[in-house]
Design a protein around this motif. Structure first.
Motif, PDB file in Angstrom:
ATOM      1  N   LEU A  78       4.955 -20.539  12.483  1.00 32.66           N
ATOM      2  CA  LEU A  78       5.113 -19.217  11.884  1.00 32.66           C
ATOM      3  C   LEU A  78       6.551 -18.743  12.708  1.00 32.66           C
ATOM      4  O   LEU A  78       7.113 -17.771  12.290  1.00 32.66           O
ATOM      5  N   ARG A  79       6.836 -19.071  13.965  1.00 31.02           N
ATOM      6  CA  ARG A  79       7.712 -18.432  14.837  1.00 31.02           C
ATOM      7  C   ARG A  79       9.374 -18.871  14.059  1.00 31.02           C
ATOM      8  O   ARG A  79      10.234 -18.208  14.311  1.00 31.02           O
ATOM      9  N   ASP A  80       9.105 -19.940  13.575  1.00 26.48           N
ATOM     10  CA  ASP A  80      10.261 -20.493  12.824  1.00 26.48           C
ATOM     11  C   ASP A  80      10.696 -20.124  11.373  1.00 26.48           C
ATOM     12  O   ASP A  80      11.401 -20.409  10.766  1.00 26.48           O
ATOM     13  N   THR A  81       9.479 -19.469  10.859  1.00 30.64           N
ATOM     14  CA  THR A  81       9.414 -19.179   9.260  1.00 30.64           C
ATOM     15  C   THR A  81       9.166 -17.696   9.223  1.00 30.64           C
ATOM     16  O   THR A  81       9.790 -16.794   9.523  1.00 30.64           O
ATOM     17  N   ALA A  82       7.985 -17.196   9.022  1.00 31.40           N
ATOM     18  CA  ALA A  82       7.572 -15.840   8.502  1.00 31.40           C
ATOM     19  C   ALA A  82       7.807 -14.932   9.755  1.00 31.40           C
ATOM     20  O   ALA A  82       7.985 -13.874   9.357  1.00 31.40           O
ATOM     21  N   PHE A  83       7.752 -15.278  10.950  1.00 30.18           N
ATOM     22  CA  PHE A  83       7.845 -14.288  12.191  1.00 30.18           C
ATOM     23  C   PHE A  83       9.444 -13.857  12.134  1.00 30.18           C
ATOM     24  O   PHE A  83       9.749 -13.012  12.645  1.00 30.18           O
ATOM     25  N   ARG A  84      10.267 -14.791  11.558  1.00 35.56           N
ATOM     26  CA  ARG A  84      11.593 -14.113  11.478  1.00 35.56           C
ATOM     27  C   ARG A  84      12.012 -13.259  10.356  1.00 35.56           C
ATOM     28  O   ARG A  84      13.259 -12.601  10.318  1.00 35.56           O
ATOM     29  N   ASP A  85      11.116 -12.921   9.653  1.00 33.85           N
ATOM     30  CA  ASP A  85      11.479 -11.940   8.557  1.00 33.85           C
ATOM     31  C   ASP A  85      11.662 -10.559   9.327  1.00 33.85           C
ATOM     32  O   ASP A  85      10.694 -10.324  10.024  1.00 33.85           O
ATOM     33  N   PRO A  86      12.653  -9.798   8.886  1.00 34.82           N
ATOM     34  CA  PRO A  86      12.766  -8.423   9.534  1.00 34.82           C
ATOM     35  C   PRO A  86      11.769  -7.527   9.224  1.00 34.82           C
ATOM     36  O   PRO A  86      11.454  -6.717  10.449  1.00 34.82           O
ATOM     37  N   THR A  87      10.894  -7.636   8.141  1.00 31.42           N
ATOM     38  CA  THR A  87       9.683  -6.630   8.212  1.00 31.42           C
ATOM     39  C   THR A  87       8.403  -7.313   8.714  1.00 31.42           C
ATOM     40  O   THR A  87       7.487  -6.473   8.626  1.00 31.42           O
ATOM     41  N   SER A  88       8.570  -8.400   9.538  1.00 33.68           N
ATOM     42  CA  SER A  88       7.152  -9.059  10.043  1.00 33.68           C
ATOM     43  C   SER A  88       6.790  -8.278  11.124  1.00 33.68           C
ATOM     44  O   SER A  88       7.498  -7.806  12.201  1.00 33.68           O
ATOM     45  N   TYR A  89       5.379  -8.009  11.326  1.00 32.40           N
ATOM     46  CA  TYR A  89       5.034  -7.431  12.250  1.00 32.40           C
ATOM     47  C   TYR A  89       4.841  -8.207  13.599  1.00 32.40           C
ATOM     48  O   TYR A  89       5.098  -7.539  14.824  1.00 32.40           O
ATOM     49  N   PHE A  90       5.061  -9.276  13.578  1.00 35.37           N
ATOM     50  CA  PHE A  90       5.471 -10.197  14.866  1.00 35.37           C
ATOM     51  C   PHE A  90       6.652 -10.747  14.916  1.00 35.37           C
ATOM     52  O   PHE A  90       6.781 -11.864  15.847  1.00 35.37           O
ATOM     53  N   LYS A  91       7.664 -10.037  14.493  1.00 38.30           N
ATOM     54  CA  LYS A  91       9.067 -10.522  14.622  1.00 38.30           C
ATOM     55  C   LYS A  91       9.507 -10.574  15.997  1.00 38.30           C
ATOM     56  O   LYS A  91      10.112 -11.619  16.491  1.00 38.30           O
ATOM     57  N   ARG A  92       8.847 -10.053  17.079  1.00 36.15           N
ATOM     58  CA  ARG A  92       9.157 -10.057  18.328  1.00 36.15           C
ATOM     59  C   ARG A  92       8.783 -11.421  18.958  1.00 36.15           C
ATOM     60  O   ARG A  92       9.432 -11.618  19.877  1.00 36.15           O
ATOM     61  N   TYR A  93       8.004 -11.887  18.652  1.00 35.62           N
ATOM     62  CA  TYR A  93       7.545 -13.405  18.855  1.00 35.62           C
ATOM     63  C   TYR A  93       8.447 -14.247  18.667  1.00 35.62           C
ATOM     64  O   TYR A  93       8.598 -15.388  19.193  1.00 35.62           O
ATOM     65  N   ALA A  94       9.439 -14.241  17.605  1.00 42.86           N
ATOM     66  CA  ALA A  94      10.389 -15.053  17.217  1.00 42.86           C
ATOM     67  C   ALA A  94      11.501 -14.688  18.087  1.00 42.86           C
ATOM     68  O   ALA A  94      12.550 -15.622  18.063  1.00 42.86           O
ATOM     69  N   GLU A  95      11.746 -13.706  18.812  1.00 40.66           N
ATOM     70  CA  GLU A  95      12.905 -13.155  19.443  1.00 40.66           C
ATOM     71  C   GLU A  95      12.861 -13.562  20.777  1.00 40.66           C
ATOM     72  O   GLU A  95      13.846 -13.525  21.601  1.00 40.66           O
ATOM     73  N   ILE A  96      11.517 -13.907  21.368  1.00 44.98           N
ATOM     74  CA  ILE A  96      11.722 -14.172  22.717  1.00 44.98           C
ATOM     75  C   ILE A  96      11.621 -15.844  23.257  1.00 44.98           C
ATOM     76  O   ILE A  96      11.488 -16.449  22.060  1.00 44.98           O
ATOM     77  N   GLY A  97      11.746 -16.420  24.219  1.00 46.16           N
ATOM     78  CA  GLY A  97      11.757 -17.725  24.536  1.00 46.16           C
ATOM     79  C   GLY A  97      10.479 -18.532  24.000  1.00 46.16           C
ATOM     80  O   GLY A  97       9.486 -17.660  23.974  1.00 46.16           O
ATOM     81  N   GLU A  98      10.638 -19.730  23.758  1.00 46.96           N
ATOM     82  CA  GLU A  98       9.247 -20.338  23.391  1.00 46.96           C
ATOM     83  C   GLU A  98       8.338 -20.493  24.377  1.00 46.96           C
ATOM     84  O   GLU A  98       7.162 -20.519  24.015  1.00 46.96           O
ATOM     85  N   GLU A  99       8.776 -20.679  25.645  1.00 49.67           N
ATOM     86  CA  GLU A  99       7.541 -20.581  26.841  1.00 49.67           C
ATOM     87  C   GLU A  99       6.900 -19.309  26.598  1.00 49.67           C
ATOM     88  O   GLU A  99       5.719 -19.446  26.680  1.00 49.67           O
TER      89      GLU A  99
END
Length: 318
Positions: free
Chosen positions: A248-269
């Motif tokens: 999801l970090r590589d897909t849906a989380f990258r959508d600008p409207t996603s509630y979880f967008k912040r998880y796609a913007e931080i480091g993987e660890e």
């Protein structure tokens, strides 16, 4: 069936290996193609055509027999009462943990059952739509209990199921968006007199505490004609949950409207550390305290192995 030494002798369920269950398909035709399966599978759920043939076609055959028998019982009751009210939908409940494959099971079953001549109209709804809106959960301090029994608008869900079971022509339900992680204001989905309704959710088999005065308290499962629990080892579900989070970090989380967008913007660890905390604090606690204890109440239990393949099927004795 399984060696008698390897299964409970006085259990309410009858146990089958994958191979034994597959033999119960009989002459049920395969009505799904590979392209259908690609469309129906959920993220990170590697269901194959062999799964459809070995597990889902026997399930489809069994459910078709149950539906036909139940329809006959409804007709007999109408004859006895001298009534001619509308059809009563057959309701199937599907429960189990997050990341265990409930959504795929529900969609594949819907596709297979809709191809039987006596159940052409099969609808699917998830209990996510009956979660309280985030504003309510925040006000009540329940955001970290989302998915726990207390986070659902139970009266609304029970009212919905009651209307469907009573044969109401059109019943509507709220819509939940996984993208924005909330109920969509003003949006409803309409369920229009189905032959079968599949209800999928974490806690659909939950039994509330009974009142001491003996007054009637309906359970969600009271409206089910058949129930399915998707089961797996805790360690496997944990691994699937984290793998899905990574996808999801590589897909849906990258959508600008996603509630979880912040998880796609931080480091993987850091993101995986958050996933582990979410699993331990919320999803694992819900599984142990609320979801797993409902497993024995199911009519059918699908037990998955580490590779997501169903290894054992348990069918409740009549």
């Amino acid at each position: 069936m399984m060696d008698s030494a390897a299964r409970p002798q006085l259990a309410p369920h009858r146990y089958f290996t994958r191979e034994e269950w597959a033999q119960l398909r009989a002459d049920t035709p395969l009505t799904l193609g590979q392209s259908d399966l690609e469309r129906l599978r959920s993220l990170n759920d590697p269901i194959s055509m062999d799964d459809v043939i070995s597990i889902y076609l026997p399930m489809s055959r069994l459910l078709n027999l149950y539906v036909a028998a139940t329809q006959g019982l409804y007709n007999a009751t109408r004859t006895f009462l001298g009534t001619s009210d509308g059809k009563t939908p057959f309701i199937i409940g599907i429960g189990g943990s997050v990341a265990v494959g409930k959504s795929t099971t529900a969609r594949v079953l819907r596709a297979l059952l809709s191809r039987w001549p006596n159940t052409p109209k099969v609808e699917l709804i998830t209990t996510d739509g009956f979660l309280f809106p985030n504003a309510v959960l925040q006000r009540e301090g329940l955001m970290e209990r989302k998915g726990f029994p207390e986070s659902y608008d139970l009266p609304a869900l029970l009212s919905f199921l009651s209307e469907v079971k009573a044969g109401a022509p059109v019943v509507t339900a709220p819509v939940y968006s996984h993208l924005v992680y909330d109920i969509v204001p003003g949006e409803r989905v309409a369920i229009d007199a189905p032959d079968i309704l599949i209800v999928e959710g974490l806690n659909v088999l939950q039994a509330p505490r009974l009142p001491r005065d003996g007054k009637a308290v309906p359970f969600v499962s009271d409206f089910f004609d058949f129930s399915i629990y998707i089961d797996a080892d805790e360690a496997d579900i944990h691994r699937w949950y984290v793998a899905r989070f990574k996808r999801l970090r590589d897909t849906a989380f990258r959508d600008p409207t996603s509630y979880f967008k912040r998880y796609a913007e931080i480091g993987e660890e850091e993101a995986l550390s958050i996933a582990e905390r979410l699993w331990a604090r919320i999803n694992l606690a819900n599984l142990r305290d609320n979801i797993l204890p409902t497993r024995p109440r199911a009519d059918l239990i699908l037990r998955k192995g580490a590779d997501h393949l169903v290894e054992q099927v348990a069918l409740r004795r009549l």
